[in-house]
Structures are given as C-alpha cells and as structure tokens.
Write a protein that holds these residues in place. Sequence first.
Motif, short mmCIF file in Angstrom:
data_model
loop_
_atom_site.label_atom_id
_atom_site.label_comp_id
_atom_site.label_asym_id
_atom_site.label_seq_id
_atom_site.Cartn_x
_atom_site.Cartn_y
_atom_site.Cartn_z
N GLU A 40 -2.20 -43.64 31.90
CA GLU A 40 -0.86 -43.81 32.44
C GLU A 40 0.00 -44.48 31.39
O GLU A 40 -0.26 -45.61 30.98
CB GLU A 40 -0.88 -44.63 33.73
N THR A 52 1.57 -39.75 33.36
CA THR A 52 0.18 -39.86 32.91
C THR A 52 -0.16 -38.67 32.02
O THR A 52 0.08 -37.52 32.40
CB THR A 52 -0.77 -39.89 34.12
N CYS A 104 -10.26 -39.60 30.85
CA CYS A 104 -9.60 -38.30 30.70
C CYS A 104 -8.12 -38.39 31.02
O CYS A 104 -7.42 -37.38 31.05
CB CYS A 104 -10.27 -37.23 31.55
N ASP A 105 -7.63 -39.61 31.25
CA ASP A 105 -6.19 -39.77 31.46
C ASP A 105 -5.76 -41.18 31.08
O ASP A 105 -6.56 -42.08 30.95
CB ASP A 105 -5.79 -39.44 32.90
N TYR A 152 -10.40 -29.78 22.98
CA TYR A 152 -9.82 -30.42 24.16
C TYR A 152 -8.52 -29.72 24.52
O TYR A 152 -7.81 -29.21 23.65
CB TYR A 152 -9.52 -31.90 23.88
N GLU A 208 0.50 -26.87 27.99
CA GLU A 208 -0.81 -27.37 27.55
C GLU A 208 -1.01 -27.03 26.08
O GLU A 208 -0.48 -26.05 25.57
CB GLU A 208 -1.92 -26.77 28.40
N GLN A 238 -3.17 -36.47 30.05
CA GLN A 238 -4.56 -36.13 30.36
C GLN A 238 -5.15 -35.31 29.22
O GLN A 238 -4.43 -34.60 28.51
CB GLN A 238 -4.64 -35.31 31.65
N TRP A 239 -6.48 -35.39 29.09
CA TRP A 239 -7.22 -34.58 28.10
C TRP A 239 -8.58 -34.25 28.69
O TRP A 239 -9.19 -35.05 29.37
CB TRP A 239 -7.35 -35.31 26.76
N TYR A 240 -9.01 -33.03 28.44
CA TYR A 240 -10.29 -32.57 28.98
C TYR A 240 -11.02 -31.78 27.90
O TYR A 240 -10.42 -30.94 27.22
CB TYR A 240 -10.07 -31.67 30.20
N SER A 291 -18.97 -41.32 31.58
CA SER A 291 -18.75 -39.92 31.22
C SER A 291 -20.08 -39.22 30.93
O SER A 291 -21.07 -39.84 30.59
CB SER A 291 -17.83 -39.83 30.01
#
Length: 87
Positions: free
Chosen positions: A68, A74, A65-66, A12, A21, A76-78, A2
Amino acid sequence: MSDPLIREMDNYVVLVPGESEQFLDKEQTLLWLQSWLNKFDSLPLDLDCKSSIAEAAQHLLDTACDLEIKTGFTIQWYAVRLEAPGR
C-alpha cells in the motif's frame, strides 16, 4: 509464508492502479519495487529495519505480493510462468 517455488520464478506481472499490466523479469521487478520504496518519506515498519532499499525490495519480493503506497492505492506483483508461443 510464501511458497518456496515462487523464489524460482524469473518473471512477474506488476500491477499499478489505473495502468496496464506489465511483465518484468526478476531484476526489473526488483528495480520497480525499489523505485516505489524510494517514494516513501519513511519505510513501513517491517521494512525499516532493512539495511538498504535494495534489501527491502528483495524482502518484499520474497514475502509479499502487494504494497500500500497510500490509502486506497496499492501496487501488486505476482510471479508468473511465461511460455513461448506454440507450447
């Protein structure tokens, strides 16, 4: 690997299939990840070596960033930069 700049981010966006979201701060995101990790009967192999769920969540935040949860599901986070209106 990363980008080191991601570790400097404090906010995030988290995504769960079928849900809206959410924007969370770093502490909230770690707690969110921990809540998902607590649902596993056994952690994935790359996280199983961590000494705690909290350490596993921090590892995910730093390196991924993910995740499962089950086949076809799955989360996810960003990292995001939030700016005040009018900037």
